[in-house]
Design a protein around this motif. Structure first.
Motif, mmCIF file in Angstrom:
data_model
loop_
_atom_site.group_PDB
_atom_site.id
_atom_site.type_symbol
_atom_site.label_atom_id
_atom_site.label_comp_id
_atom_site.label_asym_id
_atom_site.label_seq_id
_atom_site.Cartn_x
_atom_site.Cartn_y
_atom_site.Cartn_z
ATOM 1 N N CYS A 85 1.004 -1.414 -0.007
ATOM 2 C CA CYS A 85 -0.123 -0.123 0.023
ATOM 3 C C CYS A 85 0.775 1.407 0.108
ATOM 4 C CB CYS A 85 -0.873 0.046 1.179
ATOM 5 S SG CYS A 85 -0.255 0.164 2.790
ATOM 6 N N LEU A 86 2.126 1.209 0.704
ATOM 7 C CA LEU A 86 3.035 2.334 0.583
ATOM 8 C C LEU A 86 3.288 2.671 -0.982
ATOM 9 C CD1 LEU A 86 5.340 1.205 3.486
ATOM 10 C CD2 LEU A 86 3.375 2.892 3.620
ATOM 11 N N GLY A 87 3.648 1.750 -1.787
ATOM 12 C CA GLY A 87 3.969 1.969 -3.174
ATOM 13 C C GLY A 87 2.762 2.224 -4.092
ATOM 14 N N THR A 88 1.494 1.935 -3.603
ATOM 15 C CA THR A 88 0.375 2.399 -4.432
ATOM 16 C C THR A 88 -0.111 3.710 -3.876
ATOM 17 O OG1 THR A 88 -1.054 1.292 -2.856
ATOM 18 C CG2 THR A 88 -0.384 -0.130 -4.509
ATOM 19 N N GLU A 89 -0.113 3.979 -2.759
ATOM 20 C CA GLU A 89 -0.324 5.321 -2.209
ATOM 21 C C GLU A 89 0.755 6.290 -3.019
ATOM 22 O OE1 GLU A 89 -0.185 5.220 1.902
ATOM 23 O OE2 GLU A 89 -2.208 4.047 1.914
ATOM 24 N N ALA A 90 1.918 6.147 -3.171
ATOM 25 C CA ALA A 90 2.913 6.891 -3.738
ATOM 26 C C ALA A 90 2.264 7.153 -5.138
ATOM 27 C CB ALA A 90 4.473 6.339 -3.528
ATOM 28 N N VAL A 91 2.100 6.137 -5.978
ATOM 29 C CA VAL A 91 1.697 6.071 -7.179
ATOM 30 C C VAL A 91 0.380 6.936 -7.600
ATOM 31 C CG1 VAL A 91 0.912 5.025 -9.361
ATOM 32 C CG2 VAL A 91 2.816 4.148 -8.041
ATOM 33 N N GLU A 92 -0.695 6.837 -6.706
ATOM 34 C CA GLU A 92 -1.649 7.330 -6.922
ATOM 35 C C GLU A 92 -1.500 9.119 -6.522
ATOM 36 O OE1 GLU A 92 -6.373 7.664 -5.173
ATOM 37 O OE2 GLU A 92 -5.190 5.779 -4.522
ATOM 38 N N GLY A 93 -0.847 9.305 -5.278
ATOM 39 C CA GLY A 93 -0.463 10.510 -5.160
ATOM 40 C C GLY A 93 0.133 11.327 -6.277
ATOM 41 N N PHE A 94 1.307 10.750 -6.608
ATOM 42 C CA PHE A 94 2.042 11.198 -7.995
ATOM 43 C C PHE A 94 1.260 11.670 -8.956
ATOM 44 C CE2 PHE A 94 5.391 11.137 -10.975
ATOM 45 C CZ PHE A 94 6.358 12.162 -10.525
ATOM 46 N N ASP A 137 9.704 13.098 -20.740
ATOM 47 C CA ASP A 137 9.056 13.539 -21.900
ATOM 48 C C ASP A 137 7.788 13.792 -21.431
ATOM 49 O OD1 ASP A 137 11.419 13.537 -23.309
ATOM 50 O OD2 ASP A 137 11.065 11.248 -23.702
ATOM 51 N N ASP A 138 6.595 13.222 -22.157
ATOM 52 C CA ASP A 138 5.323 13.636 -21.684
ATOM 53 C C ASP A 138 4.925 12.266 -21.130
ATOM 54 O OD1 ASP A 138 5.477 11.893 -24.050
ATOM 55 O OD2 ASP A 138 3.761 12.905 -25.140
ATOM 56 N N ARG A 139 5.349 11.791 -20.319
ATOM 57 C CA ARG A 139 4.959 10.471 -19.763
ATOM 58 C C ARG A 139 5.192 10.380 -18.205
ATOM 59 N NH1 ARG A 139 3.545 7.257 -23.892
ATOM 60 N NH2 ARG A 139 3.372 5.383 -22.671
ATOM 61 N N MET A 140 4.385 9.662 -17.396
ATOM 62 C CA MET A 140 4.625 9.319 -15.876
ATOM 63 C C MET A 140 5.264 8.033 -16.325
ATOM 64 S SD MET A 140 2.312 8.563 -12.593
ATOM 65 C CE MET A 140 1.936 6.772 -12.990
ATOM 66 N N VAL A 141 6.547 7.810 -15.627
ATOM 67 C CA VAL A 141 7.211 6.445 -15.464
ATOM 68 C C VAL A 141 7.251 5.944 -14.093
ATOM 69 C CG1 VAL A 141 9.355 5.365 -16.166
ATOM 70 C CG2 VAL A 141 8.451 7.155 -17.536
ATOM 71 N N LEU A 142 6.888 4.698 -13.915
ATOM 72 C CA LEU A 142 7.132 3.987 -12.792
ATOM 73 C C LEU A 142 8.261 2.879 -13.063
ATOM 74 C CD1 LEU A 142 6.298 2.544 -10.196
ATOM 75 C CD2 LEU A 142 4.517 1.084 -11.629
ATOM 76 N N ALA A 182 7.128 0.947 -16.571
ATOM 77 C CA ALA A 182 5.712 1.140 -16.869
ATOM 78 C C ALA A 182 5.748 2.506 -16.906
ATOM 79 C CB ALA A 182 4.913 0.457 -15.947
ATOM 80 N N SER A 183 4.621 2.941 -18.172
ATOM 81 C CA SER A 183 4.381 4.321 -18.301
ATOM 82 C C SER A 183 3.136 4.576 -19.027
ATOM 83 C CB SER A 183 5.535 5.053 -19.047
ATOM 84 O OG SER A 183 5.611 4.475 -20.163
ATOM 85 N N VAL A 184 2.768 5.920 -18.686
ATOM 86 C CA VAL A 184 1.375 6.289 -19.337
ATOM 87 C C VAL A 184 1.689 7.541 -19.878
ATOM 88 C CG1 VAL A 184 -0.058 4.612 -18.196
ATOM 89 C CG2 VAL A 184 0.595 6.922 -17.300
#
Length: 149
Positions: free
Chosen positions: A18-27, A73-78, A139-141
Motif C-alpha cells: 500500500c505504501l507503493g500504491t499510495e505513492a503512485v496515486e498521489g504522484f 518527456d510527456d509520460r509518467m514513468v514507474l 511502466a508508463s502512461v
C-alpha cells in the motif's frame, strides 16, 4: 512545471504494498490525472508489486523493492527494481484476460488477472531480468493533456 522524482523502498511484504500504491496515486494526482485514473494506476501497481513479493521473493519478507516515479518527456514513468528470482523470459508476451465464467466464482483463474490489469492500464510495460541479478520493471502512461509542457 518540473516534477522531482519520487523514490521509495519497500520491504517484500504484502502489508507494505500500500505504501507503493499510495505513492503512485498521489504522484498521478499531482500530475493532473483524474482521481479515477490515478486509482486505476494504483491498482495496476499493486498487482505488479504483488507479483514481485509472490514470485521474485517467494513471499519471503525482508527483501528490498525500490520504486521510482518520474516524468520523462510527456509520460509518467514507474520503475520497480528487486533483487529476487529472475522473471521468466517473455513474461508479458500475449497477456490476455483469463477465461472467466461469471456464473461460477470457483472458475476464477489462480493467476494472470493481475498482469492483464497492469497491461490494460499502463500503455508501455516491460519487465526484464537484469544481468547483475534481480529484475527491473518499467511502466508508463502519457500525461494528461493539461499537464504536458
Amino acid at each position: 512545471m518540473a516534477f522531482e522524482p519520487v523514490k521509495i523502498e519497500l520491504s517484500s511484504r504484502y502489508e507494505d504494498i500500500c505504501l507503493g500504491t499510495e505513492a503512485v496515486e498521489g504522484f498521478a494526482v499531482r500530475l493532473g490525472f483524474p482521481e479515477e485514473e490515478a486509482q486505476m494506476l494504483a491498482v495496476a501497481t499493486a498487482e505488479l508489486l504483488n507479483n514481485v513479493v509472490e514470485h521474485a521473493y517467494r513471499e519471503e519478507p525482508g527483501h528490498r523493492i525500490a520504486i521510482t516515479l518520474h516524468v520523462q518527456d510527456d509520460r509518467m514513468v514507474l520503475r520497480v527494481k528487486d533483487d529476487g528470482r529472475p522473471v521468466p523470459h517473455g513474461l508479458l508476451d500475449g497477456v490476455s484476460l483469463p477465461e472467466v465464467d461469471p456464473d461460477d466464482v470457483s472458475s476464477l483463474a489462480e493467476g494472470g488477472m493481475g498482469l492483464f490489469i497492469a497491461t490494460s492500464v499502463f500503455e508501455c510495460l516491460s519487465w526484464v531480468a537484469c544481468a547483475s541479478g534481480g529484475n527491473e520493471l518499467n511502466a508508463s502512461v502519457p500525461l494528461p493533456v493539461a499537464a504536458c509542457p
